[in-house]
Design an enzyme around this catalytic site. Structure first.
Site, PDB file in Angstrom:
ATOM      1  N   SER A  11      13.945  -2.536   5.814  1.00 53.72           N
ATOM      2  CA  SER A  11      13.877  -2.454   7.275  1.00 53.72           C
ATOM      3  C   SER A  11      13.782  -0.999   7.726  1.00 53.72           C
ATOM      4  CB  SER A  11      15.065  -3.152   7.920  1.00 53.72           C
ATOM      5  OG  SER A  11      16.291  -2.626   7.466  1.00 53.72           O
ATOM      6  N   GLU A  12      14.455  -0.076   7.032  1.00 51.24           N
ATOM      7  CA  GLU A  12      14.317   1.350   7.319  1.00 51.24           C
ATOM      8  C   GLU A  12      14.387   2.187   6.047  1.00 51.24           C
ATOM      9  OE1 GLU A  12      15.732  -0.100  11.375  1.00 51.24           O
ATOM     10  OE2 GLU A  12      16.610  -0.305   9.381  1.00 51.24           O
ATOM     11  N   THR A  13      13.681   3.309   6.082  1.00 48.58           N
ATOM     12  CA  THR A  13      13.721   4.338   5.051  1.00 48.58           C
ATOM     13  C   THR A  13      13.970   5.663   5.766  1.00 48.58           C
ATOM     14  OG1 THR A  13      12.149   3.130   3.656  1.00 48.58           O
ATOM     15  CG2 THR A  13      12.419   5.486   3.218  1.00 48.58           C
ATOM     16  N   HIS A  36      22.296   1.572  10.982  1.00 42.10           N
ATOM     17  CA  HIS A  36      22.611   1.479   9.553  1.00 42.10           C
ATOM     18  C   HIS A  36      21.887   2.538   8.730  1.00 42.10           C
ATOM     19  CE1 HIS A  36      18.976  -0.664   7.942  1.00 42.10           C
ATOM     20  NE2 HIS A  36      19.489  -0.342   6.775  1.00 42.10           N
TER      21      HIS A  36
END
Length: 285
Positions: free
Chosen positions: A44-46, A74
């Site tokens: 979902s995120e990097t 997060h």
């Protein structure tokens, strides 16, 4: 070579919570390469850790598979804890596109690190596509007015009747994908214990296991609508239906329509380490 670590965030148990891949020293990468890496990881995120440009300790950029985010919960908390594992620091100031975010750390005897972040104060307004959102979620909202909160990303807080209804949601993701620049943060509960699910095809996330940037706005929303008092510490469980249970703790201080301070806390654990081997980039490792 660009070293990375994968952190499972808002959990103390590996393979639970919400994962984020953190490139620990990303100088030399272009924005296009960062976006391509985020597509490659398909998380979902990097995040990409860079030297500070002003008064912070580090600068961090955050990418979903589809876009760069100015702030997210997060990923920043996971990144902060990943950096805390590299030293004995007790605090960190992280530069983001919405300004500096401050973290403080606590360590238990087993080495698990917990962090608390001071989140940006959100702005809010009634959501302009509430009817379409209700159709996409598949249930009617439990409140007359649905509000969108922005603290970087825009979270539309969508209240449902109870946890049973929340767990049974089967959203129409194609319809939700037509709603730009938003996540549908659905929640239920009472008192200081809440459950949530988040759907955001607009941000390239089918369902999110822990949405830390929505935890602070939820605390504000509950306080300003009279379901908790400012200063109450709430626990938010998310990711249960995905088999990735997460626990976020949030507190908002203020009065009436004027939140003054928001703190969101949680733990994170490293689960994998490795390297990206990229040609045509100046490695900062």
């Amino acid at each position: 070579m660009y070293r990375y670590v994968i952190m499972d965030v808002f959990t103390g148990t590996p393979l639970e919570g919400n994962p984020v891949l953190v490139l620990l020293a990303a100088s030399g990468l272009s924005s296009a390469q960062m976006q391509a890496i985020a597509v490659e990881t398909h998380l979902s995120e990097t995040t990409f850790v860079l030297p500070a440009e002003s008064s912070g300790d580090v600068r961090v950029r955050i990418f979903t598979p589809t876009c760069e985010l100015p702030f997210a919960g997060h990923p920043t908390l996971g990144t902060a804890i990943a950096l805390a594992h590299q030293s004995d620091r007790t605090s960190l100031v992280m530069e983001t596109l919405v300004g500096n975010v401050e973290f403080t750390f606590e360590r238990d005897d087993g080495g698990t690190v917990s962090a608390s972040m001071i989140q940006p104060i959100p702005v809010w307004e009634p959501y302009e596509h509430a009817e379409t959102l209700a159709e996409g979620v598949g249930v009617r909202a439990a409140e007359q007015t649905v509000f969108a909160y922005r603290n970087g990303p825009r979270h539309v807080l969508f209240p449902v009747r109870d946890i049973e209804e929340l767990s049974g949601l089967t959203p129409d993701l194609r319809l939700l994908a037509t709603l730009p620049d938003m996540s549908a943060f659905c929640f239920a509960g009472e008192g200081t214990r809440w459950r949530a699910r988040m759907f955001s095809p607009a941000y390239g996330v089918t369902e999110d296991a822990a949405t830390g940037s929505a935890a602070g706005p939820l605390a504000v929303h509950l306080a300003r609508t009279g379901r908790i008092s400012y200063g109450d510490r709430i626990e938010i469980r998310q990711g249960v239906e995905m088999g990735r249970p997460s626990t976020m703790v949030a507190t908002a201080w203020g009065s009436g329509e004027r939140p003054e301070r928001i703190v969101v806390s949680g733990t994170a654990v490293p689960v994998a380490r490795g390297e990206f081997l990229l040609e045509g980039a100046e490695s900062a490792s």
